[in-house]
Design a protein around this motif. Structure first.
Motif, PDB file in Angstrom:
ATOM      1  N   GLY A 221     -41.741  -1.730-128.209  1.00 25.52           N
ATOM      2  CA  GLY A 221     -42.061  -3.110-128.557  1.00 25.52           C
ATOM      3  C   GLY A 221     -42.408  -3.984-127.369  1.00 25.52           C
ATOM      4  N   ASP A 222     -42.175  -3.478-126.145  1.00 22.71           N
ATOM      5  CA  ASP A 222     -42.560  -4.248-124.954  1.00 22.71           C
ATOM      6  C   ASP A 222     -44.071  -4.468-124.942  1.00 22.71           C
ATOM      7  OD1 ASP A 222     -39.964  -4.290-124.120  1.00 22.71           O
ATOM      8  OD2 ASP A 222     -40.192  -2.716-122.601  1.00 22.71           O
ATOM      9  N   VAL A 223     -44.498  -5.714-124.719  1.00 25.05           N
ATOM     10  CA  VAL A 223     -45.925  -6.042-124.646  1.00 25.05           C
ATOM     11  C   VAL A 223     -46.336  -6.054-123.179  1.00 25.05           C
ATOM     12  CG1 VAL A 223     -47.715  -7.743-125.162  1.00 25.05           C
ATOM     13  CG2 VAL A 223     -45.788  -7.429-126.744  1.00 25.05           C
ATOM     14  N   ILE A 224     -47.326  -5.251-122.823  1.00 26.15           N
ATOM     15  CA  ILE A 224     -47.734  -5.107-121.428  1.00 26.15           C
ATOM     16  C   ILE A 224     -48.807  -6.132-121.085  1.00 26.15           C
ATOM     17  CG2 ILE A 224     -48.652  -3.507-119.711  1.00 26.15           C
ATOM     18  CD1 ILE A 224     -47.631  -1.224-121.455  1.00 26.15           C
ATOM     19  N   GLN A 225     -48.508  -6.948-120.069  1.00 28.45           N
ATOM     20  CA  GLN A 225     -49.450  -7.966-119.609  1.00 28.45           C
ATOM     21  C   GLN A 225     -50.370  -7.426-118.517  1.00 28.45           C
ATOM     22  OE1 GLN A 225     -48.797 -10.061-122.222  1.00 28.45           O
ATOM     23  NE2 GLN A 225     -49.069 -11.765-120.825  1.00 28.45           N
ATOM     24  N   ARG A 256     -40.810  -9.262-123.205  1.00 30.31           N
ATOM     25  CA  ARG A 256     -39.787  -8.709-124.099  1.00 30.31           C
ATOM     26  C   ARG A 256     -38.917  -9.872-124.615  1.00 30.31           C
ATOM     27  NH1 ARG A 256     -35.826  -4.586-121.416  1.00 30.31           N
ATOM     28  NH2 ARG A 256     -37.740  -3.309-121.372  1.00 30.31           N
ATOM     29  N   GLY A 257     -38.919 -10.053-125.916  1.00 34.43           N
ATOM     30  CA  GLY A 257     -38.135 -11.135-126.508  1.00 34.43           C
ATOM     31  C   GLY A 257     -38.571 -12.510-126.022  1.00 34.43           C
TER      32      GLY A 257
END
Length: 420
Positions: A221-225, A256-257
Motif C-alpha cells: 500500500g506504500d505509494v512511491i513518489q 504511508r498513511g
C-alpha cells in the motif's frame, strides 16, 4: 497424489465441457443422444437417466456423445423373422424382442412380413396366423429393441443426426470446441476475480517475506513518489529502475498513511536469460473489479489462442518436429510442475489446455470435429451431403492415423521423462 488428482480434475473438466457443448446443442436440435461418455475403452461407471446413458470409461484420451444416426442404427428386421412384441397401456408396441423371447412370457410372437421402425414406425406380421399392422409407438413416447437382454431405444428418422438441417448439425459439432474457449474464458475471469488484476499505479502490492523490500521496511500500500531522485508516475517506472540497479542502494520516497517517509532498499541480483537484473520481492498492485476481470479474461483467451496458432504454424513449417508434441504423459508431467506453483497457476494451465483442445479439434483433420465441419462445408457448396459410407471411411482412416500419432507421441514422452 496431488498431481494425480489435479490431472484427473483438469482432464475431466476439459472433456466434460467439450462433450457438454455437443450434448446441449444436439438435444436442442431434437437429436436422440444415446450416450455421454468421458474417456474411451471399457466402462468403469454407467448410469442411465432419461434417454441418455452417462458413462466414465477407462482410458483418459477423450470422450464422446453418441448420437442417433451416427452409428448404424438398429439391426434390420427382415421378413420371416419371428420377434416378440410387448405393448404399452394404449396397445402400442413399446418393446421389440429379437431373441431370448422365453424370458418375456407375456410377449406376443409375430412372424414379420414388413417392418419400418425409422420412418413409418410400422410392423406388419402374422400373429396367430392373421396379418396385422402394428404401430411401433406414438412419436411423443419411446420404444426399444431388446437384443441379448440389452435395450436400445428406437430413434425415428426425425430424431437422427442426419435428418437435421445443415445449420443444426454444424452447431452440434462446433459447440464442443466452442465450449473449450468458453471454459478458458471463465477460468481466466475467475483467476482475475480471486487474484485481482494488476494495475499500473505507483503503489506496492503484496510483499514477499524473503525479499529486500520486506527487510528494508516497505509495506503493502506504500505509494512511491520517487526513487533516488527520479520521479515515479507508474508501476512501470518502479520496475524499470529496480531492474537496472542490482546490488545498488536506492532511496525510496514513499507516502504511508498520509505521511512521507524515506526508506533505503538494495535490490537483490538475479540472472534472467543471461542478464543481471535487480529484484526487491514485491508484486504490482491489483484491482478486484468484475469489469476488469471480464476484460482480462477476454485478453488472456485471445493471447493464448494466438500463441497456440503461432506454435502450430511453426510445426507446419518445420520449425518444430513431432518430438515437440506432448500427449497425456507429457501433460501429466507438466501438470506436476505447474501444481508446485499454486492453485492460480494450475487454473491458468487448465485454461491454456482448454484453448489448446478447442483449437486442435477445429483443425480440418478427419475424425476430429474440424474434419466433420469440413464435410459440412463441402455439403454447403455441393447442395447435398457427401456419401455417408465414403465420409465414414475417411473418418475411420483419420482416427486410425490419430491413434498411431498418439502412440508415437506417448512413447516419446515416456522416453523423455522416464527413460532418460
Amino acid at each position: 497424489m496431488t498431481t494425480v488428482i489435479a490431472f484427473i480434475v483438469i482432464f475431466g473438466a476439459l472433456v466434460f465441457f467439450h462433450e457438454l457443448g455437443h450434448f446441449i446443442f444436439a438435444k436442442r436440435a431434437g437429436i436422440l443422444c444415446r450416450e455421454f461418455a468421458i474417456g474411451m475403452g471399457p466402462k468403469v461407471f454407467s448410469h442411465k437417466k432419461g434417454e441418455t446413458t452417462y458413462t466414465i470409461r477407462l482410458l483418459p484420451i477423450g470422450g464422446f456423445v453418441r448420437m442417433a444416426g451416427e452409428d448404424p442404427e438398429m439391426v434390420e428386421i427382415k421378413p420371416g423373422h419371428r420377434i416378440g412384441i410387448l405393448f404399452d397401456k394404449d396397445q402400442k408396441v413399446n418393446k421389440i424382442i429379437l431373441n431370448n423371447k422365453e424370458k418375456f412370457p407375456n410377449c406376443r410372437i409375430v412372424e414379420v412380413e414388413y417392418a419400418d421402425i425409422e420412418k413409418d414406425l410400422i410392423i406388419k406380421g402374422y400373429p396367430d396366423d392373421e396379418e396385422e399392422s402394428l404401430q411401433v409407438f406414438p412419436i411423443q413416447q419411446t420404444a426399444v429393441i431388446v437384443e441379448n437382454g440389452v435395450e436400445s431405444q428406437i430413434a425415428p428418422l426425425d430424431r437422427q443426426f442426419a435428418s437435421k438441417t445443415l445449420w443444426q448439425r454444424f452447431l452440434a459439432i462446433f459447440a464442443g470446441p466452442m465450449m473449450n474457449f468458453v471454459l478458458a474464458f471463465v477460468v481466466f475471469v475467475l483467476i482475475a476475480l480471486l487474484q485481482g488484476v494488476p494495475t499500473n499505479e505507483a503503489k506496492l502490492g503484496e510483499i514477499t517475506p524473503d525479499g529486500a523490500a520486506m527487510s528494508a521496511g516497505l509495506k503493502k500500500g506504500d505509494v512511491i513518489q520517487s526513487i533516488s531522485g527520479s520521479e515515479i508516475t507508474s508501476w512501470s517506472d518502479v520496475v524499470e529502475i529496480i531492474r537496472k540497479n542490482p546490488n545498488q542502494k536506492l532511496d525510496f520516497s514513499i507516502i504511508r498513511g498520509g505521511k512521507e517517509k524515506e526508506i533505503q532498499v538494495t535490490p537483490q541480483e538475479k540472472v534472467v536469460e543471461g542478464k543481471k537484473i535487480g529484484l526487491i520481492g514485491v508484486y504490482s498492485p491489483v484491482e478486484k473489479s468484475p469489469i476488469q476481470a471480464i476484460t482480462t479474461g477476454a485478453k488472456e483467451t485471445y493471447f493464448w489462442t494466438k500463441q497456440i496458432f503461432v506454435m502450430l504454424g511453426k510445426l507446419v513449417t518445420g520449425q518444430f518436429s513431432i518430438n515437440a508434441l506432448s500427449g497425456p504423459v507429457g501433460i501429466y508431467v507438466s501438470t506436476d510442475e505447474v501444481a508446485k506453483s499454486g492453485i492460480f497457476y494450475l487454473m491458468k494451465w487448465a485454461g491454456i489446455l482448454s484453448i489448446n483442445l478447442g483449437i486442435m479439434n477445429l483443425l480440418p483433420i478427419p475424425a476430429l470435429d474440424g474434419g466433420r465441419l469440413m464435410f459440412f462445408a463441402v455439403e454447403a457448396v455441393r447442395g447435398k451431403p457427401v456419401d455417408r459410407q465414403k465420409e465414414g471411411m475417411v473418418h475411420f482412416i483419420g482416427f486410425a492415423l490419430l491413434m498411431l500419432l498418439m502412440l508415437v507421441v506417448t512413447w516419446n514422452d515416456i522416453q523423455r521423462f522416464f527413460l532418460k
